[in-house]
Scaffold this motif. Structure first.
Motif, mmCIF file in Angstrom:
data_model
loop_
_atom_site.group_PDB
_atom_site.id
_atom_site.type_symbol
_atom_site.label_atom_id
_atom_site.label_comp_id
_atom_site.label_asym_id
_atom_site.label_seq_id
_atom_site.Cartn_x
_atom_site.Cartn_y
_atom_site.Cartn_z
ATOM 1 N N ALA A 86 0.819 -1.213 0.062
ATOM 2 C CA ALA A 86 0.061 0.082 -0.161
ATOM 3 C C ALA A 86 0.950 1.296 0.061
ATOM 4 O O ALA A 86 0.530 2.126 -0.820
ATOM 5 N N PRO A 87 2.144 1.395 0.816
ATOM 6 C CA PRO A 87 2.652 2.647 0.806
ATOM 7 C C PRO A 87 3.410 2.936 -0.607
ATOM 8 O O PRO A 87 3.467 4.000 -0.965
ATOM 9 N N VAL A 88 4.101 1.943 -1.344
ATOM 10 C CA VAL A 88 4.451 1.955 -2.481
ATOM 11 C C VAL A 88 3.700 2.363 -3.570
ATOM 12 O O VAL A 88 3.826 3.250 -4.418
ATOM 13 N N TYR A 89 2.134 1.919 -3.526
ATOM 14 C CA TYR A 89 1.217 1.985 -4.355
ATOM 15 C C TYR A 89 0.930 3.504 -4.216
ATOM 16 O O TYR A 89 0.682 4.147 -5.251
ATOM 17 N N LYS A 90 0.859 4.173 -3.136
ATOM 18 C CA LYS A 90 0.624 5.452 -2.957
ATOM 19 C C LYS A 90 1.506 6.333 -3.470
ATOM 20 O O LYS A 90 1.148 7.349 -4.039
ATOM 21 N N ARG A 91 2.756 6.076 -3.363
ATOM 22 C CA ARG A 91 3.827 6.637 -3.746
ATOM 23 C C ARG A 91 3.896 6.799 -5.319
ATOM 24 O O ARG A 91 4.196 7.974 -5.894
ATOM 25 N N ILE A 92 3.696 5.501 -6.108
ATOM 26 C CA ILE A 92 3.558 5.799 -7.375
ATOM 27 C C ILE A 92 2.511 6.526 -7.989
ATOM 28 O O ILE A 92 2.452 7.045 -8.991
ATOM 29 N N LYS A 93 1.357 6.384 -7.348
ATOM 30 C CA LYS A 93 -0.071 7.064 -7.762
ATOM 31 C C LYS A 93 0.275 8.673 -7.539
ATOM 32 O O LYS A 93 -0.009 9.328 -8.475
ATOM 33 N N ASP A 94 0.995 8.922 -6.590
ATOM 34 C CA ASP A 94 1.417 10.625 -6.316
ATOM 35 C C ASP A 94 2.229 10.949 -7.605
ATOM 36 O O ASP A 94 2.335 11.975 -8.076
ATOM 37 N N ALA A 95 3.295 10.064 -7.912
ATOM 38 C CA ALA A 95 4.057 10.308 -9.159
ATOM 39 C C ALA A 95 3.260 10.321 -10.330
ATOM 40 O O ALA A 95 3.685 11.243 -11.149
ATOM 41 N N ILE A 96 2.422 9.538 -10.501
ATOM 42 C CA ILE A 96 1.549 9.384 -11.817
ATOM 43 C C ILE A 96 0.653 10.921 -12.052
ATOM 44 O O ILE A 96 0.566 11.642 -13.025
ATOM 45 N N HIS A 97 0.053 11.470 -10.572
ATOM 46 C CA HIS A 97 -0.495 12.627 -10.701
ATOM 47 C C HIS A 97 0.532 13.937 -10.552
ATOM 48 O O HIS A 97 -0.109 14.985 -10.919
ATOM 49 N N GLU A 98 1.870 13.748 -10.569
ATOM 50 C CA GLU A 98 2.577 15.130 -10.877
ATOM 51 C C GLU A 98 2.919 15.320 -12.145
ATOM 52 O O GLU A 98 3.650 14.442 -12.914
ATOM 53 N N LYS A 99 2.445 16.153 -12.629
ATOM 54 C CA LYS A 99 2.495 16.419 -14.132
ATOM 55 C C LYS A 99 3.970 16.747 -14.794
ATOM 56 O O LYS A 99 4.089 16.339 -15.833
#
Length: 950
Positions: A100-113
């Motif tokens: 779950a922690p890595v999933y949140k971090r990769i999702k945050d990276a995806i949202h970073e334009k």
């Protein structure tokens, strides 16, 4: 296109259930690249000019990492240098399932334009979806899906650029996957060889997580730890009662000891003591482990000595040396605890750790030991080429693994946080160490804020009570900008009083399930540090639109009572409202109005009415057994330019503090009863469990030492005992006793009413309680607002609100965030206290002994509201002697005997010998102990005291 799969499943009742799973495939899913002109409805994410300077890839390229690269090299992927990355749906689903922690971090990276990360839904694309073949494992199928998607991308981009230079590079550390990808004709590299080829940031190599093969290269061949059992054998052992599952807590003061707390119902044993590196067997603080219990004849007592890891820096410590150290640790043989050893790890709970490189290790070698700031975490071996630049810096390091032939876990450098001792750096460290989410709010979150300029509409007024005419005012600490409560009191025509508590209607702005709501739920609470506030919701809401500032119209949720003059409630009414606060007062300003007999305006009359009723309410609560406890709180005076603390003192509480508190408590109790009456299975409530009788032992003995009796049969008995516990010519004694009583209490927690049967709040002596009055800074209150709004038909419900299991899961997060917020606040006070004493030299102050230990006394300094320890460890003198009798513990040092609550005089100074673990040092002046050296102040402390910035 539709793919469907049908299978049958046997139910618990013995029946057969036919299940049909449908999987839709499409051929219009876009690749997300600027070079593709087919889908013009969406803005492209992947750049046409995707250049990352590399010795391996001299052409523009997109990266496709496989699942293991995302899981293990997330620090690399987050680096600003890494851009234009395709995250496949297959990879994202696997990561979500595994971490779950890595999933949140990769999702945050995806949202970073700026990162240009694109999620490609390959599992629903007609040309990239694949079926699992017979005999093929799920992992092999997913690896094949990744290769198929990478091949499709390579061919697709070649068509769009007429065979141009834009390529796709697959990153994988799996040897078999790499070989098969090369057979496909794909460009594929191991993550390490690709990162080492990058020209723009050579230091990025330090952030590579070590893989199993790499770890074997930098460790010795000697076996230091027993092999961990496989998970299948662990699960079987737990089921058969051979092993016990629990959470490992390392001992902060002894690196050779830890405790496993058993978190399963039905176990006879609550905790298991572990001693020795072999028995700790590579468990790290907060890991979920399986332990084997030793037979009773091998049970031991916890050690009583501080023992830090002082093994050689550059070599792994010898096993026999470690065992010898353990044998020298004395134990009290009268207090045995169940003892055992770790046989396997069920779940690792590692996180990135803050700390410093061990300076003795900084040589030409690239192998170094990292010492975490948290003493419960073992030192970590890392590879870095930046060691010379990291001297005196706070850095972050992540653990990659802990092989059985390595004394320390292996890890990798994550990032440099800044210079140790710097205020900004240390604040960042304490936020990270206490897991306080403090990153700026994302654009996705900010997009759900109301558009400015904002104003109350006619529609709002139609569905709300218009209370703008009432003489409402707020009373808060100085400088408060997130004002979430206001009050009013007025006389009614029938002679009764109308009292209102008006709370900011945050739930009007934060709607269930959107990104703003999810972020607030994750943060859980606003965190108040010294001179800094980490908001739960964006500032537009916390300090503006939701803040009940004076002379502006605001949306509120009002709890209004009709009371008689004896503060007895006749009627309670809840309503969404519109208010206009007539004054924003500090506690001191409100107190001044109440006390000034010449002031008789409506605001002052309202305050006097509230204050009079509050005294009656408080008296009634205390009569029922509510506790009035005490804890020393520090307030810093901060220099307006340097932002350094220039004075600190204990907070002074006024009648108006109590006045506001009483009505907040009353509102919380009223709302708790209402939401429980309406939703008995899913009300979010707060309880305070009764302490076990053993918790009171130290309090009872401390009182008995002064010939006083403390009764703890009930909260009422305890409250009465504390009220009567006074000592002639010792006015501070009662405060000390109440401070000690606070330490005996359990933690108050949030819970879901459908998951618990014990609602009682011990400290408040209330059968039911919740939090309603601070929705700007507590997410629990937002949920309570939503429940109350549904109960009075002011808002609609939603599935998660009525799901007791989801509510219970939310409560677990809120309890965790609340606890970590408290720890972070204490750490901030401790750091600012160190800053205060840094340039003060040595100060003399009076204090009282709170506790006596085997080789120390713990002293409270009332003037500063702080605690510290005086240690007696003079090697040339006889050892201190700790005794226990019916009147509590005493410590004999030389010819003097120390008792709890004895008055002493000490010197206070900052011990900065360890830059990472600086601490306040105390030394005894009175009584004088022969042979104990005492630092001498250079001058009187008052002479050095600067003018206060009030």
């Amino acid at each position: 296109m539709l793919k469907s799969k049908t299978f049958v499943k046997k139910t618990r009742a013995g029946g057969v259930l036919k299940i049909v799973r449908e999987h839709y495939l499409r051929d219009d899913i876009w690749c997300g690249s600027e070079v593709c002109k087919e889908c013009k409805d969406e803005a492209p994410v992947l750049q046409e000019d995707a250049c990352i300077e590399s010795n391996l890839c001299s052409y523009p390229h997109y990266l496709i990492p496989d699942t293991n690269v995302v899981l293990h090299q997330i620090d690399i992927l987050e680096d600003p240098l890494i851009r234009n990355v395709i995250i496949l749906q297959t990879v994202l689903q696997e990561v979500r399932h595994r971490s779950a922690p890595v999933y949140k971090r990769i999702k945050d990276a995806i949202h970073e334009k700026e990162k240009h990360f694109y999620t490609f839904t390959n599992e629903h694309h007609r040309e990239t979806f694949i079926e699992r073949e017979q005999g093929e494992s799920a992992n092999d199928r997913n690896d094949r899906a990744i290769r198929v998607a990478a091949k499709w991308y390579a061919d697709h981009l070649a068509k769009k650029t007429n065979g141009g230079s834009l390529k796709v590079v697959l990153l994988t550390d799996d040897r078999a996957n790499k070989e098969k990808a090369e057979q496909y004709g794909l460009i594929v590299y191991k993550c390490e060889e690709y990162i080492k080829s990058l020209i723009g940031n050579p230091e990025l190599v330090d952030s590579l997580a070590l893989q199993s093969d790499d770890q074997n290269e930098i460790i010795g061949s000697k076996l230091l730890f027993p092999e961990h059992l496989p998970l299948s054998r662990i699960q079987s052992g737990i089921k058969n009662g051979v092993f016990i599952q629990g959470t490992f807590h390392a001992n902060r003061d002894n690196y050779l000891e830890g405790t496993v707390f058993i978190n399963r119902e039905g176990e006879d044993i609550n905790e298991v003591l572990l001693q020795g590196l072999q028995n700790l067997n590579r468990a790290v603080h907060q890991d979920v482990v399986a332990v084997e219990l030793f037979p009773k004849e091998r049970w031991v007592a916890p050690s009583a000595v501080v023992l830090q890891d002082d093994s050689p820096n550059d070599e792994d410590a010898e096993e026999d040396e470690t065992e010898n150290k353990l044998k020298t640790v004395p134990s009290d043989s009268s207090v045995f605890k169940p003892t055992g050893r770790v046989v396997g790890i069920i779940k690792r709970n590692w996180r990135p750790y803050c700390g410093m490189l061990s300076q003795a290790m900084i040589k030409e070698s690239t192998r170094h030991l990292f010492t975490p700031a948290d003493r419960r975490i073992p030192r970590i071996r890392i590879e870095t080429r930046q060691a010379a630049n990291l001297v005196g810096q706070r850095i972050m390091v992540a653990i990659d693994g802990w092989p059985k032939n390595s004394r320390y876990p292996n890890g990798h450098f994550v990032k440099n946080l800044g210079t140790a001792g710097d205020k900004e750096t240390e604040t960042e460290v304490l936020l990270l160490e206490h897991d306080v989410p403090h990153q700026p709010f994302s654009q996705a979150v900010l997009s759900f804020l109301p558009k400015m300029p904002w104003s109350i509409t006619e529609e709002d007024l139609k569905v709300r009570a218009d209370l703008r005419h009432l003489c409402v005012c707020s009373v808060d600490p100085p400088g408060c900008t997130d004002i979430d409560d206001a009050l009013h009191c007025r006389e009614l025509e029938n002679g009764n009083l109308e009292v209102g508590v008006h709370i900011a209607d945050v739930s009007h702005f934060i709607r269930p399930g959107n990104a703003l709501d999810q972020e607030a739920a994750s943060r859980g609470t606003t965190v108040y540090l010294c001179g800094k506030r980490i908001d739960m919701v964006p500032e537009l809401l916390s300090s503006n639109l939701c803040s009940l500032r004076s002379n502006v119209e605001r949306l509120a949720f009002s709890c209004i009572w009709e009371m008689n003059h004896n503060a007895e409630i006749i009627k309670t009414h809840f309503t969404k409202s519109v208010i206009n606060s007539k004054a924003s007062l500090t506690y001191a300003e409100a107190q001044m109005r109440i006390d000034d007999t010449t002031m008789n305006d409506n605001i002052t009359k309202s305050l006097r009415g509230l204050n009079r009723l509050a005294k009656i309410l408080k008296g009634r609560r205390i009569e029922k057994g509510a506790l009035t406890l005490s804890s020393p709180e520090v307030r810093f005076h901060i220099d307006s330019e340097t932002h350094d603390p220039i004075d600190l003192q204990t907070k002074e509480l006024k009648e108006t503090n109590s006045m506001v508190e009483e009505f907040m408590l009353l509102a919380n109790i009223s709302v708790a009863q209402k939401i429980y009456d309406e939703f008995s299975e899913c009300a979010l409530l707060r309880k305070h469990p009764s302490p076990p009788p053993s918790n009171y032992d130290i309090l009872i003995k401390a009182a008995k030492s002064r010939d006083l009796n403390i009764h703890t049969d009930s909260a009422k008995a305890l409250a009465d005992s504390l009220n009567n516990a006074t000592v002639e010519n010792f006015p501070y004694f009662n405060t000390l006793l109440r401070i000690l009583a606070t330490r005996c209490m359990m933690q108050a927690v949030y819970f879901c009413s459908g998951m618990d049967s014990d609602f009682h709040h011990y400290g408040l002596a209330s059968p039911i309680y919740t939090h309603f009055t601070s929705p700007i800074r507590r997410y629990s209150d937002i949920i309570v607002h939503r429940l109350l709004a549904v109960a009075i038909n002011a808002d609609s419900t939603y599935p998660e609100l009525m799901d007791k299991h989801k509510q219970s899961s939310l409560c677990n997060n809120l309890n965790y965030r609340h606890k970590m917020s408290q720890y972070a606040q204490r750490a901030s006070v401790a750091f600012h206290t160190q800053l205060f004493f840094k340039n003060r030299g040595i100060i003399n102050e009076e204090g009282f002994i709170l506790f006596v230990r085997k080789n120390a006394i713990i002293i409270l300094i009332p003037k500063f509201g702080m605690e510290g320890a005086v240690f007696f460890d003079n090697k040339d003198k006889p050892s201190p002697h700790l005794k226990f009798d019916s009147e509590g513990p005493t410590l004999e040092v030389e010819e003097h005997t120390f008792h709890m609550f004895d008055k002493v005089k000490v010197t206070i100074s900052l011990d900065a010998s360890n830059i990472q673990h600086q601490r306040i040092r105390m030394a005894l002046i009175e009584p004088v102990i022969p042979g104990v050296s005492v630092p001498v102040p250079e001058s009187e402390p008052e002479a050095k005291k600067p003018k206060l910035d009030c």
